[in-house]
Design a protein around this motif. Structure first.
Motif, PDB file in Angstrom:
ATOM      1  N   ARG A 119       0.815  -1.211   0.000  1.00 52.53           N
ATOM      2  CA  ARG A 119       0.000   0.000   0.000  1.00 52.53           C
ATOM      3  C   ARG A 119       0.851   1.264   0.000  1.00 52.53           C
ATOM      4  NH1 ARG A 119      -3.113  -3.301   3.295  1.00 52.53           N
ATOM      5  NH2 ARG A 119      -2.225  -2.454   5.226  1.00 52.53           N
ATOM      6  N   ALA A 120       2.071   1.160   0.527  1.00 56.42           N
ATOM      7  CA  ALA A 120       2.974   2.312   0.560  1.00 56.42           C
ATOM      8  C   ALA A 120       3.795   2.449  -0.720  1.00 56.42           C
ATOM      9  CB  ALA A 120       3.912   2.201   1.763  1.00 56.42           C
ATOM     10  N   THR A 121       3.589   1.520  -1.670  1.00 59.30           N
ATOM     11  CA  THR A 121       4.377   1.485  -2.898  1.00 59.30           C
ATOM     12  C   THR A 121       3.644   2.176  -4.040  1.00 59.30           C
ATOM     13  OG1 THR A 121       5.401  -0.601  -2.227  1.00 59.30           O
ATOM     14  CG2 THR A 121       5.441  -0.089  -4.580  1.00 59.30           C
ATOM     15  N   ALA A 122       4.375   2.847  -4.906  1.00 58.20           N
ATOM     16  CA  ALA A 122       3.771   3.427  -6.105  1.00 58.20           C
ATOM     17  C   ALA A 122       3.103   2.331  -6.923  1.00 58.20           C
ATOM     18  CB  ALA A 122       4.836   4.131  -6.938  1.00 58.20           C
ATOM     19  N   PRO A 123       1.949   2.597  -7.560  1.00 58.64           N
ATOM     20  CA  PRO A 123       1.185   1.540  -8.231  1.00 58.64           C
ATOM     21  C   PRO A 123       1.949   0.806  -9.324  1.00 58.64           C
ATOM     22  CG  PRO A 123       0.319   3.715  -8.775  1.00 58.64           C
ATOM     23  CD  PRO A 123       1.262   3.904  -7.656  1.00 58.64           C
ATOM     24  N   ASP A 124       2.910   1.464  -9.971  1.00 52.81           N
ATOM     25  CA  ASP A 124       3.659   0.811 -11.043  1.00 52.81           C
ATOM     26  C   ASP A 124       4.881   0.053 -10.547  1.00 52.81           C
ATOM     27  OD1 ASP A 124       4.834   3.269 -10.323  1.00 52.81           O
ATOM     28  OD2 ASP A 124       5.973   3.304 -12.192  1.00 52.81           O
ATOM     29  N   ARG A 125       5.152   0.059  -9.235  1.00 57.94           N
ATOM     30  CA  ARG A 125       6.373  -0.552  -8.702  1.00 57.94           C
ATOM     31  C   ARG A 125       6.098  -1.793  -7.861  1.00 57.94           C
ATOM     32  NH1 ARG A 125      11.041   0.045 -10.571  1.00 57.94           N
ATOM     33  NH2 ARG A 125      11.992  -0.132  -8.495  1.00 57.94           N
ATOM     34  N   LEU A 126       4.890  -2.291  -7.876  1.00 55.17           N
ATOM     35  CA  LEU A 126       4.547  -3.442  -7.051  1.00 55.17           C
ATOM     36  C   LEU A 126       5.412  -4.673  -7.328  1.00 55.17           C
ATOM     37  CD1 LEU A 126       0.648  -3.150  -7.178  1.00 55.17           C
ATOM     38  CD2 LEU A 126       2.179  -2.344  -5.367  1.00 55.17           C
ATOM     39  N   PRO A 127       5.681  -5.039  -8.589  1.00 56.10           N
ATOM     40  CA  PRO A 127       6.497  -6.235  -8.837  1.00 56.10           C
ATOM     41  C   PRO A 127       7.908  -6.130  -8.245  1.00 56.10           C
ATOM     42  CG  PRO A 127       5.313  -5.612 -10.821  1.00 56.10           C
ATOM     43  CD  PRO A 127       5.148  -4.483  -9.851  1.00 56.10           C
ATOM     44  N   GLU A 128       8.558  -4.977  -8.422  1.00 55.83           N
ATOM     45  CA  GLU A 128       9.916  -4.828  -7.903  1.00 55.83           C
ATOM     46  C   GLU A 128       9.951  -4.903  -6.379  1.00 55.83           C
ATOM     47  OE1 GLU A 128       9.994  -3.388 -11.998  1.00 55.83           O
ATOM     48  OE2 GLU A 128       8.651  -2.988 -10.307  1.00 55.83           O
ATOM     49  N   VAL A 129       8.975  -4.290  -5.740  1.00 51.88           N
ATOM     50  CA  VAL A 129       8.945  -4.277  -4.275  1.00 51.88           C
ATOM     51  C   VAL A 129       8.680  -5.674  -3.726  1.00 51.88           C
ATOM     52  CG1 VAL A 129       7.612  -3.437  -2.289  1.00 51.88           C
ATOM     53  CG2 VAL A 129       8.360  -1.849  -4.072  1.00 51.88           C
ATOM     54  N   ILE A 130       7.768  -6.422  -4.351  1.00 49.36           N
ATOM     55  CA  ILE A 130       7.498  -7.773  -3.860  1.00 49.36           C
ATOM     56  C   ILE A 130       8.685  -8.690  -4.134  1.00 49.36           C
ATOM     57  CG2 ILE A 130       6.412  -9.057  -5.771  1.00 49.36           C
ATOM     58  CD1 ILE A 130       4.993  -8.665  -2.224  1.00 49.36           C
ATOM     59  N   ALA A 131       9.377  -8.502  -5.246  1.00 51.96           N
ATOM     60  CA  ALA A 131      10.561  -9.318  -5.531  1.00 51.96           C
ATOM     61  C   ALA A 131      11.652  -9.069  -4.495  1.00 51.96           C
ATOM     62  CB  ALA A 131      11.083  -9.007  -6.928  1.00 51.96           C
ATOM     63  N   GLU A 132      11.877  -7.825  -4.128  1.00 55.83           N
ATOM     64  CA  GLU A 132      12.873  -7.497  -3.112  1.00 55.83           C
ATOM     65  C   GLU A 132      12.467  -8.072  -1.758  1.00 55.83           C
ATOM     66  OE1 GLU A 132      16.122  -6.258  -1.092  1.00 55.83           O
ATOM     67  OE2 GLU A 132      15.813  -6.401  -3.277  1.00 55.83           O
ATOM     68  N   HIS A 133      11.197  -8.002  -1.440  1.00 53.33           N
ATOM     69  CA  HIS A 133      10.695  -8.578  -0.189  1.00 53.33           C
ATOM     70  C   HIS A 133      10.955 -10.091  -0.147  1.00 53.33           C
ATOM     71  CE1 HIS A 133       7.966  -9.199   3.242  1.00 53.33           C
ATOM     72  NE2 HIS A 133       7.487 -10.230   2.561  1.00 53.33           N
ATOM     73  N   LEU A 134      10.690 -10.775  -1.244  1.00 54.86           N
ATOM     74  CA  LEU A 134      10.896 -12.225  -1.277  1.00 54.86           C
ATOM     75  C   LEU A 134      12.377 -12.586  -1.220  1.00 54.86           C
ATOM     76  CD1 LEU A 134       8.185 -13.121  -3.935  1.00 54.86           C
ATOM     77  CD2 LEU A 134       8.134 -13.696  -1.504  1.00 54.86           C
ATOM     78  N   ARG A 135      13.217 -11.789  -1.830  1.00 59.55           N
ATOM     79  CA  ARG A 135      14.664 -12.053  -1.743  1.00 59.55           C
ATOM     80  C   ARG A 135      15.167 -11.846  -0.317  1.00 59.55           C
ATOM     81  NH1 ARG A 135      14.783  -9.935  -7.223  1.00 59.55           N
ATOM     82  NH2 ARG A 135      14.794  -7.793  -6.421  1.00 59.55           N
ATOM     83  N   ARG A 136      14.673 -10.818   0.334  1.00 58.99           N
ATOM     84  CA  ARG A 136      15.174 -10.476   1.662  1.00 58.99           C
ATOM     85  C   ARG A 136      14.656 -11.413   2.737  1.00 58.99           C
ATOM     86  NH1 ARG A 136      14.438  -4.361   3.317  1.00 58.99           N
ATOM     87  NH2 ARG A 136      15.950  -4.215   1.617  1.00 58.99           N
ATOM     88  N   HIS A 137      13.399 -11.785   2.679  1.00 56.38           N
ATOM     89  CA  HIS A 137      12.787 -12.531   3.779  1.00 56.38           C
ATOM     90  C   HIS A 137      12.592 -14.020   3.499  1.00 56.38           C
ATOM     91  CE1 HIS A 137      12.046  -8.839   6.017  1.00 56.38           C
ATOM     92  NE2 HIS A 137      11.613  -8.295   4.883  1.00 56.38           N
ATOM     93  N   PHE A 138      12.708 -14.438   2.228  1.00 53.98           N
ATOM     94  CA  PHE A 138      12.542 -15.855   1.896  1.00 53.98           C
ATOM     95  C   PHE A 138      13.750 -16.420   1.162  1.00 53.98           C
ATOM     96  CE2 PHE A 138       8.312 -14.230   2.540  1.00 53.98           C
ATOM     97  CZ  PHE A 138       7.610 -15.274   3.139  1.00 53.98           C
ATOM     98  N   ALA A 139      14.803 -15.619   1.016  1.00 55.32           N
ATOM     99  CA  ALA A 139      16.023 -16.040   0.322  1.00 55.32           C
ATOM    100  C   ALA A 139      15.744 -16.482  -1.112  1.00 55.32           C
ATOM    101  CB  ALA A 139      16.727 -17.165   1.093  1.00 55.32           C
ATOM    102  N   ALA A 140      14.766 -15.851  -1.755  1.00 51.20           N
ATOM    103  CA  ALA A 140      14.433 -16.193  -3.137  1.00 51.20           C
ATOM    104  C   ALA A 140      15.575 -15.803  -4.073  1.00 51.20           C
ATOM    105  CB  ALA A 140      13.153 -15.489  -3.554  1.00 51.20           C
ATOM    106  N   ASP A 141      15.912 -16.714  -4.984  1.00 53.47           N
ATOM    107  CA  ASP A 141      16.949 -16.435  -5.981  1.00 53.47           C
ATOM    108  C   ASP A 141      16.384 -15.622  -7.135  1.00 53.47           C
ATOM    109  OD1 ASP A 141      18.891 -17.893  -4.590  1.00 53.47           O
ATOM    110  OD2 ASP A 141      18.162 -19.763  -5.464  1.00 53.47           O
ATOM    111  N   ARG A 142      15.233 -16.046  -7.626  1.00 54.53           N
ATOM    112  CA  ARG A 142      14.599 -15.388  -8.759  1.00 54.53           C
ATOM    113  C   ARG A 142      13.111 -15.253  -8.488  1.00 54.53           C
ATOM    114  NH1 ARG A 142      17.227 -18.549 -14.023  1.00 54.53           N
ATOM    115  NH2 ARG A 142      19.416 -18.033 -13.572  1.00 54.53           N
ATOM    116  N   VAL A 143      12.589 -14.137  -8.948  1.00 56.68           N
ATOM    117  CA  VAL A 143      11.163 -13.868  -8.794  1.00 56.68           C
ATOM    118  C   VAL A 143      10.649 -13.311 -10.121  1.00 56.68           C
ATOM    119  CG1 VAL A 143       9.408 -12.518  -7.568  1.00 56.68           C
ATOM    120  CG2 VAL A 143      11.428 -13.353  -6.331  1.00 56.68           C
ATOM    121  N   GLU A 144       9.469 -13.772 -10.514  1.00 56.85           N
ATOM    122  CA  GLU A 144       8.816 -13.219 -11.698  1.00 56.85           C
ATOM    123  C   GLU A 144       7.326 -13.072 -11.424  1.00 56.85           C
ATOM    124  OE1 GLU A 144       8.366 -11.136 -14.142  1.00 56.85           O
ATOM    125  OE2 GLU A 144      10.117 -12.047 -15.124  1.00 56.85           O
ATOM    126  N   VAL A 145       6.792 -11.961 -11.838  1.00 60.85           N
ATOM    127  CA  VAL A 145       5.347 -11.720 -11.769  1.00 60.85           C
ATOM    128  C   VAL A 145       4.815 -11.800 -13.190  1.00 60.85           C
ATOM    129  CG1 VAL A 145       3.518 -10.136 -11.092  1.00 60.85           C
ATOM    130  CG2 VAL A 145       5.640 -10.239  -9.751  1.00 60.85           C
TER     131      VAL A 145
END
Length: 380
Positions: free
Chosen positions: A13-39
């Motif tokens: 909700r605090a993210t600009a509407p066009d930046r949701l994929p990048e923010v969720i990818a960074e969240h998954l890398r930081r908190h779930f150790a995700a190597d790759r993320v794609e929306v």
């Protein structure tokens, strides 16, 4: 440990509407150790997925397509133990796409549940952001739509809707060159309103006719009017604009999700069928005047009843009356076969099956009309 679900929602909700994929990818890398993320988002045909983070164009990942079709999460593990997860992105039954996450190992059940919640939060945020940025629409359009198609797609309420009482889906084709066909729906309490419309004419003139009729029906519906008032206001609006030279064949339905009773106004050519116990029967309604054919037209409601487990199908004349090469129509020779193939499919897949059968029926010929199929499964 990952953030709690509310933290993910607050982050989006605090993210600009066009930046949701990048923010969720960074969240998954930081908190779930995700190597790759794609929306991945679905294109207009619901047959292809397109990436938001990777290079533009269709994505060929079969696991993602299976996840999108089944609406169930999937996990694949390679010989090194690395895991690839596919999570459906859906919101109130609307299928938006797939979240693909690659992890060093298969997630534990608790972590898998948290990843599903992340996908759900992302889907809600993307649905809300769609009106505030063109990013997701641009990815959906793997071809350039005509101006008429752009107008028609912007009018649609979505392409699926559902809860524990029902599942509803609609499909409009040919996706990038539609003209006057349209569907609309609205849920309010235990009442579900569905309209399927076939506007006369071609190109922008047909699209503008449809826009006039649809918005007139919405205006009446949102002011609390019943189906008769919706039809009459829309008919007056179309006739006022076109003087009877163009009209809109429309089927209006209002379903009571508790009792199964359906109020109907048949103002033209869309056909309504019910699948029950392996059999499919057309609902015979009294065909009244198409919207806008005459001034001050009056309409009457007819009623029929659904039973729990019934499937209600509505098709425009671009489906049932299609006759490539001047031969027999799709409704006469192939529609029932196509509908029987959908018996074990969810509503979202059933509309695709009907449209694929219609494309096969046209093999060697260009469709002369656009087409709509709407499918409702009433669970009660």
């Amino acid at each position: 440990m990952s953030d709690r679900p509310v933290s993910v929602g607050a982050l989006l909700r605090a993210t600009a509407p066009d930046r949701l994929p990048e923010v969720i990818a960074e969240h998954l890398r930081r908190h779930f150790a995700a190597d790759r993320v794609e929306v991945l988002v679905t294109d207009l045909t619901l047959r292809r997925l397109a990436p938001l983070l990777g290079p533009p164009g269709p994505d060929s990942d079969p696991g993602a397509l299976r996840c999108f079709g089944s609406q169930r999460p999937g996990t694949e593990t390679d010989i090194t133990g690395r895991a690839r997860l596919h999570l459906p992105l859906s919101c109130w039954g609307e299928r938006l796409g797939v979240l693909r996450v690659e992890l060093p190992e298969r997630p534990e059940p608790e972590q898998a549940d948290e990843l599903r919640i992340v996908a759900d939060e992302l889907a809600v945020a993307m649905r809300a952001a769609d009106r505030m940025t063109d990013r997701y629409r641009r990815a959906q359009c793997l071809e350039r739509p005509t101006m008429a198609a752009e107008l028609q797609w912007d009018l649609l309420p979505g392409r699926s809707l559902g809860d524990d009482r029902f599942q509803l889906a609609g499909l409009l084709e040919p996706a990038y060159d539609v003209r006057g066909d349209h569907f609309d729906w609205s849920l309010l309490g235990d009442r579900l309103t569905i309209t399927v419309l076939n506007g006369a004419g071609d190109g922008m003139e047909s699209a503008l006719l449809t826009a006039t009729a649809v918005n007139a029906m919405r205006n009446a519906r949102r002011c609390g009017s019943d189906l008769v008032e919706q039809a009459e206001l829309a008919s007056d609006a179309v006739h006022s604009r076109y003087g009877g030279s163009l009209h809109a064949s429309t089927l209006l339905l209002e379903i009571d999700l508790i009792s199964g009773w359906v109020d109907a106004v048949d103002a033209g050519s869309p056909h309504c069928m019910v699948g029950r116990g392996g059999e499919i029967e057309q609902i015979r309604l009294e065909q009244q005047l198409p919207l806008g054919m005459f001034g001050e037209a009056r309409y009457e409601i007819e009623r029929f009843r659904l039973e729990p487990g019934d499937r209600l199908l509505v098709v425009s004349d671009g489906v049932h009356a299609a006759a490539p090469g001047g031969g027999t129509t799709f409704g006469e020779s192939a529609l029932l076969t196509a509908l029987r193939r959908t018996r074990l499919q969810p509503a979202g897949e059933a509309v695709g099956t009907v449209m694929r059968s219609l494309r096969e029926f046209h093999k060697g010929y260009e469709p002369e009309d656009d087409a709509v199929t709407v499918c409702l499964d009433w669970r009660r």
